[in-house]
Design an enzyme around this catalytic site. Sequence first.
Site: not given
Ligand code: DSN
Length: 441
Positions: A231, A222, A225, A196, A53, A51
């Site tokens: 993640r 994120t 991707k 984003d 924080e 932990y």
């Molecule tokens: N759910 C994602 C996508 O497939 O584009 C985005 O968060």
Amino acid sequence: MKFINKIDPEIATLIELEEKRQKETLMMIPSENIASYAVEEAMGSILGNKYGEGYPQRRYYQGNQLIDQLETLVIERAKKLFKVEAVNVQPLSGSPANFAVYTALLNPGNTIMGLSLSSGGHLTHGAPFTASSKYFHSVQYNTDKNGWIDYDELLALAKKSKPKIIIASTTAYARILDWKKFSEIAEEVSAFLMTDISHLAGLIAAGVYPSPAPYAHIITTTTHKTLRGPRGAMIMTTQKGLNKDPDLVKKINKAIIPGIQGGPHFNNIAGIGIALKEASTSNFKRYAAQILKNAQIIASELIKYDFNLITGGTDSHLILIDLRNKCLLGNTAAEGLEVAGIIINRNGIPYDPNPPFYPSGIRIGTPGVTSRGMKKKEMKIIVKLINQTINALIETKIKLKINSEKDKIIRQEIIRKTSSLKQINQTVKQLCRKFPLVKQY
Ligand code: DSN
């Protein structure tokens, strides 16, 4: 898996079956990718036990000396790779990252302006029924009828609604976003420009897609991707952002904790650090360039088979197909392709006459298959298989005299009676065997 097998065979079996599924199918959902073994190892490490924080050197708990070093290292890597001034690596995923930015800069009821879901935007950019539109006043801009962002209309809407944040981002838009134009519009109305780049982070890191860093105040992303990490998510502050508000970093950090999150997930933060290291190699640059090449080959091959692409092509890792000329619902296409072993998702298209649950389109992406090493030859084979699948489904639909595909049982009937899907699936499996799911880079 030796421990999971021993302790919990039920979970072990499900993981093994999912691994088999991933190995034997083509991952073509644009937001998915295959993280490396090193990233996986970090995610499964003892770092998840801790932990902490707070932030490096300012924690609420003891025992964080090494954790501080880790978080600082990951932050420095992100700053260097994305050429930004500050990075928060604690957001648990993209949605809390975006919400944290809104709460950092706005009061409830203030206006945000993002691309509508139906034009290729994201839920967290102010879509109806989401927290982003419940707690803030959301104004949405759209693409034109052909699927291109209309910057003149965007400017007019911004002048009228005076948003405090303009969000430049997409999840189903295949073209280059004109960051400069977005920033000019934001400046004209004194708004913050938040970009984003969740879908694009890997492409931007590799320099094969323009970076918003010189134009945006804040960049969220994120990490799982095109960046191919675990993640997780990051919020980055640019020099431009600091010029507009010198307290920006402080506000964003406070919005994450105590604002909306508790303890950071240090196992994932370590995975992000590894992904950032991987993304700064020449191997990754070649990989990202190949993602684009593969998407462009898919686009041009699809056009040869009379598929209508929104905007007529792609500049990125994804392709959005309007299936209306094929008279097949996105659902039937996606479910049929799944049986064939090609995993994509159904997707709305701009000005879709159908509701989001039964959209007229499908979305295809190349990050996953490119991670497996597939190139031009394989892309051509994949498009041929997609075309065969769609044509076979249409043929069955006509034979069965089906008008509406909204009922799942009817779609299952179409798929069951399309016998060639099994044969196509065998070809997909053969292709997958030639390009194993190797996760070492
Ligand atoms: N759910 C994602 C996508 O497939 O584009 C985005 O968060």
